[in-house]
Scaffold this active site. Structure first.
Site, PDB file in Angstrom:
ATOM      1  N   TYR A 104     -10.198  -0.118   1.961  1.00 30.11           N
ATOM      2  CA  TYR A 104      -9.945  -0.287   3.392  1.00 30.11           C
ATOM      3  C   TYR A 104      -9.639   1.016   4.090  1.00 30.11           C
ATOM      4  O   TYR A 104      -8.968   1.874   3.549  1.00 30.11           O
ATOM      5  CB  TYR A 104      -8.734  -1.199   3.610  1.00 30.11           C
ATOM      6  CG  TYR A 104      -9.108  -2.618   3.908  1.00 30.11           C
ATOM      7  CD1 TYR A 104      -9.965  -2.920   4.957  1.00 30.11           C
ATOM      8  CD2 TYR A 104      -8.601  -3.646   3.148  1.00 30.11           C
ATOM      9  CE1 TYR A 104     -10.307  -4.232   5.224  1.00 30.11           C
ATOM     10  CE2 TYR A 104      -8.944  -4.963   3.407  1.00 30.11           C
ATOM     11  CZ  TYR A 104      -9.800  -5.246   4.439  1.00 30.11           C
ATOM     12  OH  TYR A 104     -10.133  -6.532   4.702  1.00 30.11           O
ATOM     13  N   ASP A 115      16.267   3.749  21.275  1.00 31.81           N
ATOM     14  CA  ASP A 115      17.562   4.154  21.847  1.00 31.81           C
ATOM     15  C   ASP A 115      17.399   4.237  23.356  1.00 31.81           C
ATOM     16  O   ASP A 115      16.665   5.087  23.843  1.00 31.81           O
ATOM     17  CB  ASP A 115      17.974   5.548  21.333  1.00 31.81           C
ATOM     18  CG  ASP A 115      18.442   5.523  19.880  1.00 31.81           C
ATOM     19  OD1 ASP A 115      18.621   4.420  19.324  1.00 31.81           O
ATOM     20  OD2 ASP A 115      18.628   6.615  19.319  1.00 31.81           O
ATOM     21  N   LEU A 158      20.490  -0.065  17.601  1.00 32.00           N
ATOM     22  CA  LEU A 158      19.582  -1.101  17.099  1.00 32.00           C
ATOM     23  C   LEU A 158      18.281  -0.519  16.545  1.00 32.00           C
ATOM     24  O   LEU A 158      17.770   0.481  17.042  1.00 32.00           O
ATOM     25  CB  LEU A 158      19.226  -2.084  18.227  1.00 32.00           C
ATOM     26  CG  LEU A 158      20.383  -2.763  18.951  1.00 32.00           C
ATOM     27  CD1 LEU A 158      19.850  -3.813  19.934  1.00 32.00           C
ATOM     28  CD2 LEU A 158      21.353  -3.407  17.952  1.00 32.00           C
ATOM     29  N   ASP A 198       0.780  -1.231   0.000  1.00 30.22           N
ATOM     30  CA  ASP A 198       0.000   0.000   0.000  1.00 30.22           C
ATOM     31  C   ASP A 198       0.817   1.290   0.000  1.00 30.22           C
ATOM     32  O   ASP A 198       0.254   2.350  -0.260  1.00 30.22           O
ATOM     33  CB  ASP A 198      -1.007  -0.002   1.152  1.00 30.22           C
ATOM     34  CG  ASP A 198      -2.282  -0.760   0.782  1.00 30.22           C
ATOM     35  OD1 ASP A 198      -2.613  -0.818  -0.414  1.00 30.22           O
ATOM     36  OD2 ASP A 198      -2.951  -1.285   1.690  1.00 30.22           O
TER      37      ASP A 198
HETATM   38 CU   LIG Z   1      -8.861  -7.637   5.530  1.00 31.89          CU
END
Ligand SMILES: [Cu+2]
Ligand SMILES: *[C@@H]1O[C@H](CO)[C@@H](O)[C@H](O)[C@H]1NC(C)=O
Ligand SMILES: *[C@@H]1O[C@H](CO)[C@@H](O)[C@H](O)[C@H]1NC(C)=O
Ligand SMILES: *[C@@H]1O[C@H](CO)[C@@H](O)[C@H](O)[C@H]1NC(C)=O
Ligand SMILES: *[C@@H]1O[C@H](CO)[C@@H](O)[C@H](O)[C@H]1NC(C)=O
Ligand SMILES: *[C@@H]1O[C@H](CO)[C@@H](O)[C@H](O)[C@H]1NC(C)=O
Ligand SMILES: *[C@@H]1O[C@H](CO)[C@@H](O)[C@H](O)[C@H]1NC(C)=O
Ligand SMILES: *[C@@H]1O[C@H](CO)[C@@H](O)[C@H](O)[C@H]1NC(C)=O
Ligand SMILES: *[C@@H]1O[C@H](CO)[C@@H](O)[C@H](O)[C@H]1NC(C)=O
Ligand SMILES: *[C@@H]1O[C@H](CO)[C@@H](O)[C@H](O)[C@H]1NC(C)=O
Ligand SMILES: *[C@@H]1O[C@H](CO)[C@@H](O)[C@H](O)[C@H]1NC(C)=O
Ligand SMILES: *[C@@H]1O[C@H](CO)[C@@H](O)[C@H](O)[C@H]1NC(C)=O
Ligand SMILES: *[C@@H]1O[C@H](CO)[C@@H](O)[C@H](O)[C@H]1NC(C)=O
Length: 814
Positions: A500, A559, A705, A419
Site C-alpha cells: 500500500y 492548545d 487536552l 504498520d
Molecule cells: Cu485497503
C-alpha cells in the site's frame, strides 16, 4: 532506453491579467500582512545510492529563508548523533552487542535508534519563556537474541551529546505495561521461512499439480509463501502461523498480493529449535486436512477438485492500457495524450509566498507557522502550529495505522497489520516532482536510523501552495460580484508500506482551518476466490477483493490560548416548545444544546448520526467579546471519520484499543505520548502501550487536552481497485477549524480578493486590493519534471563509522 522529453514546447503565456484601473478608491486592509508487508521482522534498510552530489527538483535552496524562532528540538537524531549513540551502546559491555552487520538471530543487536520526543512540560518553558533548553535524549530498540526466550526492548540514552554524563536508562515511563520488554516469538523468521519451503518441498508434486508452480526458496520460484501477521499464540507459550502461496510476478509490477493461490498450511513454530516444529494442517477449497498425510491421501485419491488458477497478466500492471496505442476516435479518453493543465509558479522564485528554515524544518505561510519532524515509526509530524502568533496545535501526527482483514481463509482472517511495526519512515521514498507534488514545491529530506545504517530519503517531504480549484468566498448581486481565491498550503509525504501507498497531507487554509488527509493507493492484499462471497467481491478470475478496515489514528494536542482547555459538545436537536408569541400553541422546531465532556470516563466518542453534534476544544477562560468561548472545532471532512468494525479482535487482542471509537479526548501527560508502540505487534496480547489505559476518569475541565482521532476507510475492494486502489475514493480527512475564535472570517485579510461593480452599462469599478497578478512569460519547460533527477535512498553505515566507505544494501519491498 532513455525517455526523451519532447514536451518542451514553449507556451507563451502573455500577460494574463493586469490590474484594471479602478474608478473608485481602493479598499483593503493596509496593515494585514500494504501486501503483506514483506519487510523483515528485523527492520532493514532499503537503499540505492551512496554518495555524490544531489540535484533534485524543487526549490529547497531558494525558498526565502527565515530563522526559526528557536531550534527544532523535535528533529530526528542527526547521522552523527546516531553514530555516537550506537558507539556508546557498543561500549556498554552488559548489553553484549554484536555489530548489526554481523548479527544473526542468536545475537544481541541494535534494531533502530531515534530521538526521544522531549516532554511537553520541559518544552513549553523553553519555547514560551526562553528557559533552559530541554535535554536531548535518544531511544534505542534492541534485539535480544542470545537467549532461548528472545525479546525486544527499548532504552533511553543521554543526555546528548554523548559525554561522561551520558547514561543508558529505562524508557518504561512511556509504556502502560510498565516495561518496554516485549517477547519476540518470531526471532527465527529466517529459519521458519526455510521450514515453510521444506514443508512445501514435501508436497511439491501436489503444488505443481494444483498451482502449476514451485516454491523452494530459490530465485527462480514461481511461488512465494507467507501468511498471517501477527502470529498466533493459542496458549501463552506456543506459536502457530497459517501461511499460503502467492504467485511471484515475472514483470516489474510487484502485484504479488493480487495473486493468492488458495492453498494454505499451518505450522507450529513454538520454541527456537526447528527440530521441534511441525505441520498442523492444510486447507484447500474450504476442506481442512489435519496432517500432510491426510492432505496427500486426498490428492492421491483424486478427491481434490482444482480451483481456478489466479495468474499474472496485463491486469496486474499499472501502465497506460488504452484501447489503441494512438488514441483514436473510439477511445473513451479523447485527448488524454495532450498535456493537461499544469500548476506553474507565476513569478518564478520571486513569487514564493512562504519561508523555510531548512535546517530547522520550520515553515511560515501566511499567518501559520510550524515545525516538521520525522520519525521512523510514524513518519512526518508537525509541532508548535501557530496561527496569528498563538499556538493552536502543539503536536499533530500519525500514531498507528491498522489494516484489519477478514475472510473464510485463515490467512486473511489472521491478518491485522500494525504498520508502525514496519515503520512509515523507512518507506517514505522520494516524492516524484511534477506528480506527487508540483515541480515548484520545496522538497525536504527525511532520515531514519535502523540496523546501524542512517538512511536519507531525499525529497521525501514537500511543501507547496496551490489553488484549490474552487473559491473560498463568493457573492454576487445585481451591483457587484465578489470572489476570494482559495489558496492553501500543503505539507505532504507518502510511504509505501509493502503493497500500500499512503499519502499524508497537512493543509492550511486562509480561514484558519487545518486539514489532515490520508489517502491510500497501491496494490490491495486480496484473497483467493473460494466460498468467500461474505468477505468481499469476486473481482477477477480466482480472486476475491479481501475486505478490510483501515484505521489511521492521529494525535492532535490542541492548545487554545494556553493549555487550560475544555471539550465542548454543542448539539442541535428537535424540540417541541411554546413561545410567548405562539398563543400557547406548541411548535415543532430545534434548539442548540451546550454541554461539556468533562471527564475521561465519557470521552470515547463517535461522530453522531446526522452530524448533529459539534465538538470543540475551547478555552472557557477566554471568551470573545460576545461571551462565547474561543475555540477550534474538529470535524470529519472527506470520508466520515471512522473506527474499526471488528470488536475484540482475535488477532490484535489488546493492541487496537485506539480503533474502537472515532475519537477520544484525554488529559495530556508526558507519560502518555503515543497511542501505540512499534513493538506491540510482537506480542499483541501484551502491548507495550495499551491505549485503553489512558482512560482513568481524569477531569477534562480546563485541562491540557489531547484529541486522538481516526481516519481511514472500510475497504471492500471492487473491480475498480484493479490494478491499484485510487486516491479519489480511498481517502479520509479531518478539519480542525476556528469556532468563535476570531471576530470575523480571517480569509478577508488575503488580498487575493476581487470585487467588480457593474450595472446595465457595464463594469463600473474593479477593486483588487493591492494583489499582484501573474505577469510575463513562462517557459513551461521549467515545470516539466526532471525524471532523471530521481534518486532513491542515501545510506551511511554508522558502525563501525566510516563515511569513506558507505555501505549499500538493497531490499525490495514486496
Ligand atoms: Cu485497503
Ligand atoms: C538532502 O539529501 C541530499 C542527499 O544526501 C543532500 O545532498 C541535500 O543537501 C539534502 N537536502 C537538504 C535540504 O537537506
Ligand atoms: C568507548 O570506550 C572507549 C574505551 O573505554 C573510550 O575510549 C571511548 O571514548 C568510548 N566511546 C564512547 C562513544 O563512549
Ligand atoms: C553474548 O552474546 C553471544 C552471542 O552474540 C552469546 O553467545 C553469549 O553467550 C552472550 N554472552 C552473555 C554473557 O550473555
Ligand atoms: C519525561 O517525563 C517522564 C514522566 O515525568 C519522565 O519519567 C521522563 O524521564 C521524562 N523524559 C525526559 C527525556 O526527560
Ligand atoms: C530444511 O531441509 C534441509 C534439507 O533437508 C535441512 O538441512 C534443514 O535443516 C531444514 N530446515 C529447517 C528449518 O527445518
Ligand atoms: C503452467 O506453467 C507453464 C509455465 O510455467 C505454462 O506454460 C502453462 O501454460 C501453465 N499451465 C496453466 C494451466 O496455466
Ligand atoms: C506446538 O508445539 C508445542 C511444543 O512442541 C506443543 O506444546 C503444542 O501443543 C503444539 N501446539 C499445537 C497447536 O500443535
Ligand atoms: C485426523 O483426521 C482423521 C480423518 O478425519 C481422523 O481419523 C483423525 O483422528 C484425525 N487426527 C487428529 C489428530 O485429529
Ligand atoms: C475503433 O476504431 C478502430 C480503428 O478506427 C476500428 O477498427 C474499430 O472498429 C473501432 N471500434 C469500435 C468499438 O468502435
Ligand atoms: C452531546 O449533547 C447532547 C445533547 O445534550 C447529548 O444528547 C449527547 O449525548 C452529547 N454527546 C456526548 C458525546 O456526550
Ligand atoms: C525553454 O527552456 C528550455 C530549458 O531551459 C530551453 O531549452 C528552451 O530553449 C527554452 N525555450 C525558449 C523559447 O526560451
Ligand atoms: C554503493 O553504490 C554505489 C552507487 O551504486 C556504487 O558505486 C558503490 O560501488 C556501492 N558500494 C558498495 C560498497 O556496494
Amino acid at each position: 532506453m532513455r525517455l526523451t522529453l519532447k514536451l518542451a514546447v514553449l507556451l507563451t503565456a502573455s500577460l494574463l491579467l493586469s490590474e484594471v484601473s479602478a474608478k473608485v478608491p481602493r479598499v483593503g486592509h493596509p496593515g494585514s500582512k500494504q501486501a503483506k508487508n514483506l519487510a523483515s521482522k528485523r527492520p532493514t534498510t532499503t537503499a540505492a545510492q551512496a554518495s555524490g552530489s544531489f540535484t533534485g527538483a524543487g526549490w529547497s535552496a531558494s525558498a526565502p529563508q527565515v530563522s526559526a524562532p528557536y531550534e527544532n528540538i523535535w528533529q530526528e537524531l542527526t547521522n552523527d548523533e546516531a553514530a555516537a549513540v550506537i558507539a556508546f551502546l557498543h561500549n556498554q559491555t552488559h548489553l553484549n552487542l554484536t555489530a548489526a552487520a554481523d548479527a544473526g538471530s542468536w545475537d544481541n543487536s541494535i534494531m533502530r535508534v531515534g530521538v526521544v520526543t522531549p516532554n511537553k512540560t520541559d518544552v513549553l518553558p523553553f519555547v514560551d519563556d526562553t528557559q533552559r533548553k530541554p535535554d536531548r535524549w535518544a531511544r534505542a530498540a534492541m534485539w535480544v537474541g542470545a537467549t532461548t526466550e528472545p525479546y525486544v526492548i527499548e532504552y533511553q540514552i543521554g543526555p546528548l551529546p554523548i559525554s561522561s554524563d551520558s547514561v543508558v536508562t529505562s524508557l518504561d515511563w512511556l509504556t502502560t505495561k510498565g516495561t518496554t520488554y516485549q517477547r519476540n516469538y518470531d526471532a527465527d523468521e529466517d529459519l521458519t521461512g526455510e521450514f515453510m519451503y521444506n514443508v512445501s518441498a514435501s508436497v511439491q508434486d501436489i503444488v505443481t499439480d494444483l498451482l502449476n508452480g514451485t516454491a523452494s526458496g530459490s530465485d527462480d520460484d514461481d511461488l512465494d509463501i507467507w501468511g498471517i501477521d501477527p502470529l498466533w499464540h493459542p496458549t501463552p507459550d506456543t506459536t502457530v502461523q497459517w501461511v499460503t502461496y502467492w504467485r511471484i510476478p515475472s514483470s516489474i509490477f510487484d502485484g504479488e498480493t493480487l495473486m493468492p493461490q488458495g492453498l494454505f498450511f499451518e505450522l507450529n513454530t513454538t520454541g527456537r529449535d526447528p527440530s521441534g516444529w511441525s505441520v498442523i494442517g492444510w486447507l484447500y477449497r474450504d476442506v481442512y486436512y489435519n496432517s500432510t498425510e491426510s492432505f496427500r491421501a486426498a490428492w492421491e485419491a483424486g478427491k481434490l477438485e482444482k480451483s481456478a488458477l489466479n495468474l499474472e497478466g496485463p491486469w496486474i500492471g499499472s501502465d497506460y492500457r488504452g484501447p489503441t496505442t494512438k488514441v483514436g476516435a473510439n477511445s473513451t479518453m479523447w485527448g488524454s495524450e495532450k498535456a493537461p493543465p499544469v500548476m506553474v509558479p507565476p513569478s518564478g522564485e520571486d513569487g514564493i509566498r512562504y519561508k523555510v528554515d531548512v535546517d530547522n524544518k520550520y515553515v511560515e505561510w501566511m499567518d501559520f507557522s510550524f515545525y516538521i519532524a520525522f520519525r521512523r515509526d510514524s513518519g512526518m509530524r508537525l509541532f508548535d502550529i501557530k496561527y496569528r502568533g498563538e499556538r493552536i496545535i502543539y503536536e499533530l501526527g500519525l500514531e498507528e495505522a491498522l489494516a484489519h482483514y477478514a475472510g473464510n481463509d485463515p490467512v486473511q482472517s489472521g491478518t491485522a497489520y500494525l504498520d508502525t511495526y514496519y515503520g512509515f519512515g523507512p518507506y517514505a521514498f522520494e516524492l516524484l516532482a511534477g506528480y506527487d507534488c508540483p515541480t515548484y514545491a520545496t522538497f525536504l529530506n527525511s532520515t531514519f536510523h535502523a540496523e546501524e545504517v542512517s538512511t536519507t530519503h531525499p525529497n521525501s517531504i514537500c511543501l507547496f501552495e496551490n489553488d484549490q480549484g474552487y473559491l473560498i468566498q463568493r457573492h454576487s448581486d445585481d451591483a457587484y460580484v465578489a470572489s476570494t481565491k482559495n489558496i492553501a498550503f500543503t505539507v505532504r509525504s507518502a510511504s509505501t508500506v509493502g503493497n500500500y501507498d499512503y499519502n499524508f497531507d497537512y493543509t492550511f487554509y486562509l480561514d484558519g482551518t487545518i486539514e489532515i488527509v490520508v489517502r491510500a493507493s497501491g496494490y490491495i492484499q486480496s484473497a483467493h476466490y473460494y466460498g468467500n462471497d461474505d468477505y468481499g467481491y469476486h473481482i477477477h478470475s480466482g480472486l476475491s477483493g479481501s475486505m478490510h478496515d483501515h484505521v489511521l489514528t492521529f494525535k492532535a494536542d490542541i492548545d487554545i490560548l494556553g493549555t487550560s482547555n475544555s471539550f465542548a459538545n454543542h448539539t442541535i436537536a428537535p424540540v417541541t416548545t411554546t413561545y410567548p408569541w405562539s398563543y400557547g400553541m406548541e411548535r415543532n422546531t430545534m434548539k442548540l444544546f451546550r454541554s461539556y465532556i468533562d471527564n475521561e470516563d465519557n470521552s470515547k466518542l463517535f461522530w453522531p448520526q446526522n452530524a448533529h453534534s459539534m465538538f470543540m476544544v475551547v478555552n472557557k477562560d477566554h471568551l470573545n467579546e460576545f461571551g462565547e468561548p474561543r475555540g477550534y472545532r474538529i470535524m470529519p471532512s472527506k470520508g466520515s471519520g471512522m473506527h474499526a468494525t471488528i470488536q475484540n479482535s482475535s488477532n490484535l487482542i489488546n493492541s487496537m484499543n485506539f480503533a474502537t471509537h472515532a475519537l477520544y479526548v484525554t488529559k495530556q501527560k508526558d507519560t502518555e505520548p503515543c497511542a501505540s508502540n512499534a513493538n506491540n505487534d510482537y506480542d499483541p496480547a501484551n502491548p507495550v502501550v495499551d491505549f485503553s489505559a489512558f482512560f482513568n476518569g481524569e477531569s477534562l475541565d480546563q485541562e491540557d487536552l489531547v484529541v486522538w482521532f481516526n481516519l481511514g476507510m472500510h475497504h471492500v475492494p471492487h473491480t475498480g481497485d484493479l490494478p491499484n486502489t485510487v486516491f479519489t475514493t480511498a481517502q479520509g480527512s479531518m478539519q480542525i477549524m476556528p469556532h468563535n475564535y476570531l471576530l470575523h472570517d480571517p480569509s478577508r485579510d488575503s488580498r487575493q480578493t476581487v470585487r467588480i461593480d457593474y450595472n446595465n452599462s457595464g463594469v463600473q469599478a474593479v477593486h483588487t486590493f493591492g494583489a499582484d497578478f501573474s505577469m510575463g512569460l513562462i517557459n513551461l519547460t521549467s515545470v516539466v519534471p526532471d525524471f532523471w533527477a530521481y534518486r532513491g535512498d542515501v545510506d551511511v553505515r554508522k558502525f563501525p563509522y566510516d563515511p569513506q566507505h558507505p555501505y549499500n544494501d538493497t531490499e525490495s519491498i514486496v
